[in-house]
Design a protein around this motif. Structure first.
Motif, PDB file in Angstrom:
ATOM      1  N   VAL A  39      29.070  20.789  27.404  1.00  0.00           N
ATOM      2  CA  VAL A  39      29.933  19.895  26.479  1.00  0.00           C
ATOM      3  C   VAL A  39      29.562  20.006  25.205  1.00  0.00           C
ATOM      4  O   VAL A  39      30.583  19.905  24.295  1.00  0.00           O
ATOM      5  CB  VAL A  39      29.682  18.425  26.964  1.00  0.00           C
ATOM      6  CG1 VAL A  39      30.423  17.389  26.054  1.00  0.00           C
ATOM      7  CG2 VAL A  39      30.411  18.333  28.592  1.00  0.00           C
ATOM      8  N   LYS A  40      28.455  20.147  24.798  1.00  0.00           N
ATOM      9  CA  LYS A  40      27.945  20.491  23.250  1.00  0.00           C
ATOM     10  C   LYS A  40      28.603  21.633  22.807  1.00  0.00           C
ATOM     11  O   LYS A  40      28.713  21.622  21.478  1.00  0.00           O
ATOM     12  CB  LYS A  40      26.434  20.358  23.193  1.00  0.00           C
ATOM     13  CG  LYS A  40      25.800  18.891  23.350  1.00  0.00           C
ATOM     14  CD  LYS A  40      24.347  18.788  23.399  1.00  0.00           C
ATOM     15  CE  LYS A  40      23.571  17.444  23.393  1.00  0.00           C
ATOM     16  NZ  LYS A  40      22.173  17.718  23.388  1.00  0.00           N
ATOM     17  N   SER A  41      28.809  22.549  23.456  1.00  0.00           N
ATOM     18  CA  SER A  41      29.172  23.776  23.183  1.00  0.00           C
ATOM     19  C   SER A  41      30.600  23.656  22.758  1.00  0.00           C
ATOM     20  O   SER A  41      31.044  24.426  21.808  1.00  0.00           O
ATOM     21  CB  SER A  41      28.909  25.027  23.998  1.00  0.00           C
ATOM     22  OG  SER A  41      30.126  25.773  24.400  1.00  0.00           O
ATOM     23  N   VAL A  42      31.141  22.905  23.896  1.00  0.00           N
ATOM     24  CA  VAL A  42      32.957  22.605  23.601  1.00  0.00           C
ATOM     25  C   VAL A  42      32.949  22.043  22.127  1.00  0.00           C
ATOM     26  O   VAL A  42      33.984  22.303  21.366  1.00  0.00           O
ATOM     27  CB  VAL A  42      33.301  22.126  24.849  1.00  0.00           C
ATOM     28  CG1 VAL A  42      34.996  21.499  24.292  1.00  0.00           C
ATOM     29  CG2 VAL A  42      33.372  23.062  25.952  1.00  0.00           C
ATOM     30  N   ILE A  43      32.477  20.655  22.160  1.00  0.00           N
ATOM     31  CA  ILE A  43      32.683  19.888  21.008  1.00  0.00           C
ATOM     32  C   ILE A  43      32.115  20.492  19.566  1.00  0.00           C
ATOM     33  O   ILE A  43      32.265  20.108  18.441  1.00  0.00           O
ATOM     34  CB  ILE A  43      32.070  18.564  20.996  1.00  0.00           C
ATOM     35  CG1 ILE A  43      30.647  18.572  21.250  1.00  0.00           C
ATOM     36  CG2 ILE A  43      32.850  17.862  22.031  1.00  0.00           C
ATOM     37  CD1 ILE A  43      29.890  17.228  21.143  1.00  0.00           C
ATOM     38  N   SER A  44      31.370  21.545  19.626  1.00  0.00           N
ATOM     39  CA  SER A  44      30.909  22.412  18.507  1.00  0.00           C
ATOM     40  C   SER A  44      31.795  23.468  17.901  1.00  0.00           C
ATOM     41  O   SER A  44      31.550  24.144  17.074  1.00  0.00           O
ATOM     42  CB  SER A  44      29.433  22.957  18.786  1.00  0.00           C
ATOM     43  OG  SER A  44      28.768  21.778  19.023  1.00  0.00           O
ATOM     44  N   ARG A  45      32.903  23.632  18.806  1.00  0.00           N
ATOM     45  CA  ARG A  45      34.030  24.727  18.465  1.00  0.00           C
ATOM     46  C   ARG A  45      34.613  24.262  17.229  1.00  0.00           C
ATOM     47  O   ARG A  45      34.943  23.037  16.973  1.00  0.00           O
ATOM     48  CB  ARG A  45      35.213  24.873  19.711  1.00  0.00           C
ATOM     49  CG  ARG A  45      34.337  25.467  20.991  1.00  0.00           C
ATOM     50  CD  ARG A  45      35.399  25.551  21.955  1.00  0.00           C
ATOM     51  NE  ARG A  45      35.162  25.986  23.308  1.00  0.00           N
ATOM     52  CZ  ARG A  45      35.791  25.897  24.394  1.00  0.00           C
ATOM     53  NH1 ARG A  45      37.007  25.444  24.407  1.00  0.00           N
ATOM     54  NH2 ARG A  45      35.493  25.949  25.407  1.00  0.00           N
ATOM     55  N   PRO A  46      35.292  25.255  16.558  1.00  0.00           N
ATOM     56  CA  PRO A  46      35.927  24.950  15.384  1.00  0.00           C
ATOM     57  C   PRO A  46      37.149  24.095  15.568  1.00  0.00           C
ATOM     58  O   PRO A  46      37.194  23.220  14.406  1.00  0.00           O
ATOM     59  CB  PRO A  46      36.711  26.518  14.541  1.00  0.00           C
ATOM     60  CG  PRO A  46      35.834  27.228  15.510  1.00  0.00           C
ATOM     61  CD  PRO A  46      35.272  26.846  16.573  1.00  0.00           C
TER      62      PRO A  46
END
Lengths: 750, 750
Positions: free
Chosen positions: A159-166
């Motif tokens: 989830v952290k990786s998804v919400i860190s996307r541009p």
């Protein structure tokens, strides 16, 4: 002026002129003093008086010169302890001056000069500890993160990786329509990532993993909270109402499309006139046996559904709670799937949608009102797990009591009361991360002439942020515990788990509201700028204390549930029994209340976890027994029970708080006992001590009233709280770093 | 079943099946009981057991039938006191049943039935007082309004009439640019009404009426708070900095145009790196004697002016605070008029403006950053009331100390610290008006089977709103007092008035933040909708606790000022003297601390204003002496004074709070003593008692630690606070009506 004697006046001149509060009266006092001394020649007097003229203040360089002389004198004579001794030294230890000690000291007093403090100010400073305290590296941050995340670490990371996307870049979108569309787009991405349907059964495309679903809700909450709520409305409230209240036929028909966001939907319970008291909902679902339909109807304007998320724009269907009417008989509140819009978004006939408009926060969620004008739905749209209409058109239910059935239905939805406090927890973590990092960087004021000091070195700032930090860690473990209990629940535990969820929902959301308030103030003007995120965190979570159950109402329920637990244990006793219990209970703490214990201020005792837990437990059971006793007394004296419960509302909040405090501390201590890494264990132990002692400090009036502690002990606890804040401060930044919140969610400040 | 004996089971059946918490275990208990009784025939047993089958619950009509029988029995036998007596009566006083009393009562206990409560529920209710309590008409509202408005009534009326005009209609404008323009337009209207220049001298077009100016600020605060702040920046901060720090030449040149808003301007003090510690400002004003100019310069990015109202869009000039440099010497912070924009709004060369962007609130105010790149201004632009450069290019000032001069300059600007808390007060009044009226109308829950009850009848709701209401009245009178002291100030009182203003600014703004939080929660979901105003009130006032001085920093200053008052009185004593004083002080309260007084719970005593004031005074002086003693001890033990003051920061807040509490109570009591109308006096007296006792309750831990009160007394005070809330509740609506806030400012809810 060559006369060395008159150098004795230099310290006085310097202190008078360098005093920010110099008054005319002080100068007059000095002039009188000079005039009174006959050993001075008139020439000397004139020169001295010239240094006391407000119209002709000494030049800056002269003041500096005086200061240098004084400092040199002090350095040469380290034994100097008073202003007069400086004067004497400057006069070359002149005997005339020596004899004037009393009159010089009197003058100092008249001028309001505090000798010791002044001397201290002259001495070359050892670095004051306030200035040198700083961030340090005392434990393994990654290990702490692993400990916090536990088994959910992989999904949290995802989830952290998804919400860190541009495409998830946070913006402050003030246009409500644009914001709502943005949030809807984000929700679609999350659905595509199979995050929305995580809790649904695998046969309907889900991940069958409720634990991961909660972790998703919490982790998403580092990001935009409108997104979390929209996500929660769709996949939690809407989807899980179908899953929990419906049966196979509903799952097959809807669950997969809900999970992919093909069918956006609503959870339509609250009405304008009934929010907390949902038992009183007025929307009707009238059964028509002939047509095999229900007619959903809003009897008057104030019975419209209100604040319904997903209603104003996107919702195509809703789980509508309405009183089931069969043949004129009211069978209590039940749930029905009602279509609202066509697939292309056109509102259906008989349905009227309103828009709640701009809100304090969560403006990315399209809250709306819904009215039904005799909307007909097929019989199979009744969510019929707990009640149904049989083929003869008769009501059937395995749960005889309407009330009990309704509360059983609500009980299956308790997941929302876990998701919300966990979301609130994440918001508190974000706020603390921002404020603590800022406090570590921001410098303001400092020792005279020295560089400025990080504001996190100030004791008040530490209290403001580190007590909340300790509480946030405490709530973290308590919510983990609640989640585990919920996931592993048995039927018999459900009431207890519901009460715990209701309580921790209040506990966590109120805590977050208070913490974000401190964070905003702790960041000053920077905390007010939207780019720094506290604005959104604060305003979005503001409604958390109201929705999913008003906190004050929930706390009353929790207290009532505690009272009924109490009754279960002591029901047989009758009134005498309860009073006896109170008495016995009082006896049982006599050992804790012995004169030595109630005054014990030993550091080891104050920091002892057993002492903390005993104190919490004692408060919990004593308050509960006392509330029970009071209600009983009021009713025995002829008061209507409804009034009696009103009279004790304030005490009921205490009953619930004391219970929750105890659970939270207990779970923090339990979690602590399983930590293996020594460095993590040490810092967590300090946080646990700080949580425990700061709660005792907060409730110290109660402990004093109860004579569980004497003043000497509560005062020592206050000092210990301050000391723990000071000791934890070097680790504060690492403790928020351990939350591992994506940088993109932390705003512009840090 | 004709056997009348078995009717004895009806109460049990009813209670079991109507219990929302019915469990299988309870049914099994009942079954065991039935099976154990041999006097029942097998047929009877079978019938009775059929009423305990979870698979076949009794029909709704059967349950209703049971209930009717029970109620009829109770009405016929008013002496009935237990469930068993109902059973017995239903059995026709059968002797078999009579002999079974013990076993029936045991069963009741086993089933968790609480007899007395159940009986009470059956009895036809007398209306519970919670349900019947309501709004009443006990005093003359208009007289109270007149009393609150005092001599400012005409200007207050005028302002209310202006903000009630259609062009002042409140809207929720989310577009920041549109909002800023709207607020600017509103300001122009206010200027045209000669409200902006009210405090300026008549010769420059003003009204020469500072008292009216403060009343304008406060009354405008019922309307949009961006307007108030924009208005305050222009006419207060910008205009009054010219008036207070400048001289005749500046007044002639600028004041009239400032008053008409022809020259929009700024007050440019705060810098990014220096907010609270303004002494450390880094912007420079370097004097060039040859060209008779000052060069205004921002040495680095973090020395830019920040959060400056009117800067981002409208400001044409600014009062800029900068360190004056002459020949390389730093003469401390002074003030200069610096042009920012041309009349047509083009930013001038050397000036760089930034926009603070979207904020949590006050988005109608164009806050910005300002940087200066060697901007040259003429010599006469120095605001030279307190310092100047003479014809020889030398620094001149009647105040020798740079610090003291700077604080004298700031002292003249203390008006801002009166305007802000009065604005905060108005916002609290608005919030309370909305929430109390809503609480009076909104109904939720109620006695079983009865209509729902206004939520303001619930005790917790009363505590949440009526304690704040009492505090708001208290703060009203305290701020009237502060205003009067300021208007009638003499030089010698200035320090004290500054401390009082700093303190009451914190007191009022923190109070407002807390009150609006309660108001939001008390209005539930409705409180979250922007149309209901609490959103804006809360978010706009959020920064009040930070600007015009961070509250925590101000409270430290207030405490230091109290300590120096203390020193002034006791400076001659030295450390022994202080300790003696503490001892003497302790002796002096021995009469108050006699064993009877500290336990006195007589109603007359608890409600006695003298008791309240003595308790407040005792706390104030004891805390002050104790803080003084502690600092002295720390320093005596070798701690750096800077550290010592850090260690006691938490206590310092208490010192300041106790002082402010005392002032506020004293002024409330004084105001009360002048009220002539008996009905107003009575209700104000109750509010004053509620304020006093709720503050004592809040600080009861301190009173217990100090042994000023014993537990029996603090507990009695808690009850008395609840009772006062209950007693005031019927007047609550009238008490907010007395604020006479225009309907147009109260949002959509009421």
């Amino acid at each position: 002026m060559g006369n060395i004697k008159i150098q004795a006046f230099i310290p006085l001149f310097y202190l008078v002129w360098s005093d920010d509060l110099l008054s005319k009266k002080e100068l007059a006092t000095l002039q009188d003093f000079i005039n009174a001394h006959d050993w001075l020649s008139s020439e000397e007097k004139q020169w001295l008086l010239s240094k006391t003229a407000i119209s002709n203040p000494p030049a800056r360089h002269e003041i500096t010169d005086w200061k240098n002389k004084i400092e040199a004198t002090i350095q040469e004579n380290t034994a100097i302890k008073s202003i007069f001794e400086i004067s004497l030294a400057l006069s070359g230890n002149d005997t005339v001056i020596r004899d004037l000690e009393i009159s010089f000291v009197k003058l100092e007093n008249d001028l309001g000069i505090l000798g010791e403090e002044a001397i201290n100010n002259f001495k070359t400073k050892t670095n004051p500890q306030t200035a040198t305290h700083q961030t340090d590296d005392n434990f393994d941050v990654q290990k702490l993160t692993a400990l916090l995340d536990g088994e959910q670490a992989p999904i949290i990371k995802k989830v952290k990786s998804v919400i860190s996307r541009p495409e998830f870049k946070l913006e402050n979108i003030t246009d409500v329509n644009a914001y709502r569309e943005k949030v809807f787009e984000w929700c679609k991405i999350l659905a595509d990532e199979n995050l929305g349907n995580m809790a649904y059964p695998k046969e309907y495309g889900g991940g069958a993993n409720m634990a991961d679903y909660f972790a998703i809700m919490e982790t998403l909450s580092y990001h935009d909270l409108s997104l979390v709520i929209k996500f929660g409305v769709q996949f939690g409230l809407w989807g899980m109402s179908v899953q929990s209240l419906g049966t196979e036929k509903h799952y097959t028909k809807y669950l997969k499309d809900i999970g992919t966001l093909k069918i956006p939907g609503c959870f339509a319970m609250t009405e304008t006139h009934h929010g907390s008291n949902v038992k009183g909902l007025e929307t009707t679902a009238t059964y028509n046996h002939q047509s095999q339909t229900f007619i959903i109807h809003t009897p008057h304007e104030k019975a419209q559904k209100e604040y319904i998320g997903n209603a104003a724009l996107h919702g195509q269907m809703a789980t509508v709670f309405a009183k089931l009417i069969i043949d004129g008989h009211d069978y209590g509140v039940n749930a029905f799937i009602v279509p609202l819009r066509s697939e292309d978004g056109v509102v259906l006939e008989g349905v009227t949608i309103g828009d709640c408009g701009h809100k304090m926060g969560l403006n990315g969620v399209d809250n709306g009102t819904i009215r039904f004008n005799n909307v007909s739905i097929p019989k199979e749209n009744m969510l019929d797990r707990f009640a149904s209409v049989n083929d003869n058109g008769e009501f059937e239910s395995p749960i005889p009591s309407d009330n009990r059935r309704f509360f059983t239905m609500l009980g299956t939805l308790v997941g929302g009361r876990i998701g919300i406090p966990r979301s609130a927890l994440a918001a508190a973590k974000t706020g603390l991360t921002i404020a603590i990092r800022y406090g570590d960087q921001r410098r303001q004021f400092g020792p005279e002439g020295d560089s400025e000091v990080p504001i996190l070195n100030y004791r008040m700032h530490q209290r403001r942020l580190l007590i909340p930090l300790a509480k946030t860690y405490a709530v973290h473990f308590a919510l983990q515990h609640l989640t585990q209990r919920f996931l592993n629940r048995t039927e018999i535990e459900m009431q207890e788990i519901e009460a715990l969820a209701a309580g921790l929902k209040s506990y966590s959301t109120w805590s977050t509201t208070a913490i974000l308030q401190e964070c905003r103030e702790a960041c000053g003007g920077k905390g007010y700028l939207s780019e720094n995120r506290i604005d959104a965190l604060k305003n979005d979570t503001e409604i958390y204390t109201t929705f999913e159950g008003d906190n004050t109402v929930l706390m009353q329920l929790v207290a009532k549930s505690r009272l009924s637990e109490f009754r279960k244990s002591f029901g047989e006793m009758g009134s005498l029994g309860i009073i006896n219990y109170v008495y016995e209970n009082a006896k049982s703490v006599i050992s804790e209340k012995n004169p030595i214990t109630i005054r014990n201020t030993d550091e080891a005792h104050l920091l002892d976890g057993d002492f903390h837990l005993q104190a919490f437990q004692h408060r919990e059971k004593t308050i509960l027994a006392s509330a029970a006793k009071r209600i009983k007394k009021l009713v025995d004296n002829g008061m209507d029970p409804y009034d009696a419960f009103n009279v004790v509302q304030h005490q009921m909040i205490d009953v619930a708080s004391a219970y929750l405090d105890r659970v939270v501390l207990e779970q923090f201590q339990l979690a602590l006992s399983t930590v293996e890494d020594e460095s993590c264990k040490a810092i967590l132990n300090q946080l646990c001590q700080l949580y425990a002692l700061s709660q005792i400090e907060k409730n110290k009036a109660w402990y004093l009233e109860d004579n569980y502690m004497e003043a000497v002990k509560t005062k020592a606890i206050r000092k210990m709280v301050n000391q723990l804040c000071w000791d934890i401060r070097p680790d504060a930044v690492a403790l928020v770093t351990a939350f591992e919140i994506p940088d993109s969610c932390l705003g512009a400040l840090v």
